[in-house]
Write a protein that holds these residues in place. Sequence first.
Motif, short mmCIF file in Angstrom:
data_model
loop_
_atom_site.label_atom_id
_atom_site.label_comp_id
_atom_site.label_asym_id
_atom_site.label_seq_id
_atom_site.Cartn_x
_atom_site.Cartn_y
_atom_site.Cartn_z
N PHE A 62 2.22 -0.53 -13.85
CA PHE A 62 1.53 -0.99 -12.74
C PHE A 62 0.82 0.13 -11.90
O PHE A 62 -0.19 -0.36 -11.30
CB PHE A 62 2.52 -1.68 -11.69
CG PHE A 62 3.02 -3.00 -12.32
CD1 PHE A 62 2.37 -4.14 -12.46
CD2 PHE A 62 4.32 -3.09 -13.03
CE1 PHE A 62 2.55 -5.36 -12.94
CE2 PHE A 62 4.92 -4.39 -13.36
CZ PHE A 62 4.10 -5.57 -13.57
N ASP A 63 1.13 1.26 -12.02
CA ASP A 63 0.53 2.35 -11.31
C ASP A 63 -1.30 2.41 -11.69
O ASP A 63 -2.12 2.97 -11.13
CB ASP A 63 1.04 3.62 -11.40
CG ASP A 63 2.37 3.63 -10.82
OD1 ASP A 63 2.53 3.02 -9.67
OD2 ASP A 63 3.18 4.77 -11.20
N LEU A 64 -1.43 1.89 -12.79
CA LEU A 64 -2.80 1.61 -13.39
C LEU A 64 -3.57 0.64 -12.58
O LEU A 64 -4.96 0.97 -12.50
CB LEU A 64 -2.83 1.38 -14.95
CG LEU A 64 -2.41 2.31 -15.58
CD1 LEU A 64 -2.20 2.02 -17.12
CD2 LEU A 64 -3.13 3.61 -15.79
N VAL A 91 -10.87 -5.51 -15.13
CA VAL A 91 -10.03 -4.85 -14.14
C VAL A 91 -8.43 -5.23 -14.06
O VAL A 91 -8.44 -6.58 -14.12
CB VAL A 91 -10.63 -4.88 -12.71
CG1 VAL A 91 -9.63 -3.96 -11.79
CG2 VAL A 91 -12.12 -4.12 -12.58
N PHE A 92 -7.62 -4.34 -14.17
CA PHE A 92 -6.17 -4.50 -14.01
C PHE A 92 -6.05 -4.48 -12.41
O PHE A 92 -6.15 -3.54 -11.79
CB PHE A 92 -5.37 -3.29 -14.67
CG PHE A 92 -3.87 -3.43 -14.44
CD1 PHE A 92 -3.14 -4.60 -13.76
CD2 PHE A 92 -3.10 -2.55 -15.13
CE1 PHE A 92 -1.93 -4.62 -13.93
CE2 PHE A 92 -1.77 -2.76 -15.03
CZ PHE A 92 -1.03 -3.78 -14.70
N GLU A 93 -6.01 -6.01 -11.91
CA GLU A 93 -6.07 -6.04 -10.71
C GLU A 93 -4.91 -6.08 -9.83
O GLU A 93 -4.16 -6.92 -10.19
CB GLU A 93 -6.70 -7.38 -10.13
CG GLU A 93 -7.19 -7.84 -8.69
CD GLU A 93 -7.47 -9.05 -8.28
OE1 GLU A 93 -7.72 -9.40 -7.14
OE2 GLU A 93 -7.69 -9.85 -9.39
N ARG A 94 -4.60 -5.18 -8.76
CA ARG A 94 -3.66 -5.14 -7.94
C ARG A 94 -4.20 -6.23 -6.56
O ARG A 94 -4.75 -5.63 -5.78
CB ARG A 94 -3.22 -3.90 -7.20
CG ARG A 94 -1.84 -4.00 -6.54
CD ARG A 94 -1.58 -2.51 -5.94
NE ARG A 94 -0.55 -2.55 -5.20
CZ ARG A 94 0.00 -3.00 -3.76
NH1 ARG A 94 -1.27 -3.52 -3.17
NH2 ARG A 94 0.94 -2.87 -3.48
N ARG A 95 -3.42 -7.31 -6.68
CA ARG A 95 -3.94 -8.26 -5.64
C ARG A 95 -3.01 -8.35 -4.29
O ARG A 95 -3.50 -8.17 -3.07
CB ARG A 95 -3.85 -9.64 -6.15
CG ARG A 95 -4.30 -10.83 -5.12
CD ARG A 95 -3.97 -12.02 -5.81
NE ARG A 95 -4.55 -13.42 -5.07
CZ ARG A 95 -4.75 -14.41 -5.28
NH1 ARG A 95 -4.44 -14.89 -6.52
NH2 ARG A 95 -5.11 -15.25 -4.45
#
Length: 297
Positions: A62-64, A91-95
């Motif tokens: 998840f740090d990515l 994009v690997f999105e952190r919402r």
Amino acid sequence: MATDGNCVAALVQHQCEDDPQVNLARSEAGIREGAGRGADLILLQELHRTPYPCQQEDPAVFDLAEPVPGPTTDHLGRLALELGVVIVGSVFERRAAGLYHNTAVVLETDGRLVGTYRKMHIPDDPGYYEKFYFAPGDTGFEPVDTSVGRLGVLVCWDQWFPEAARLMALAGADMLLYPTAIGWAAEDDAAERERQRDAWTTVQRAHAVTNGMPVLVCNRCGHEPDPQGLGSGARFWGSSFVVGPQGEFIARAGTEEPEVLLATLDLHRNDTVRRMWPFLRDRRVDAYDHLLLRFRD
């Protein structure tokens, strides 16, 4: 540009490694090559900034992730503005804390982020443990209006579902675009691998035929080792392609090597083909209620 009904699209197929900056540089090099060869529209592969993150279930991955808008969309926006192209990225999105998505992004020629699509269908298979990382999308099936047309952007596993393609068509999309990460399992023999890749190609060509519009598919290539050393890793089969509204191949990439694939789309043909094959006219919308059921028991 595409004001005359023609759009030149470039698909950037490349291998990814552990360093996100190296991967982003490869995407940028492909964008620049495509623009230099006359492209109006650039399609990147799924999660092009990172190695494919879902081979194992590992909370550290998840740090990515990053926000949208964020570093990747900012970078792509600057390129879109500099080169005068529309860019579709991934994009690997952190919402929010504990909430992540697999998100496609659309950057207009002036650098603005003009659209996002969060992947709706989330797989959970050996080597593709996406349900551990991504919540299902909530953006719906809405095309993104751009200077090159209305883009029906979907992502990878979505490409197997005719409902998603149809809903984009019904919302007025001019073309379907699929950033993708799919490959072969090491244990499968050559015949099984070919059946799988042929099925993947066939179902998406069918979306073009049944909706009367071009389909653009950009896949990763190359081998990515299992970061935990538990499996054989992922070998992505490349094979990015573009088909027209009758499912005809316009351009195809190879299976192994990085490639910037160019295709010229005549968007006027959408209407011409739909006049001959009026599937939208003949749909029996009065008889499809059961499509809302998971299964008819």
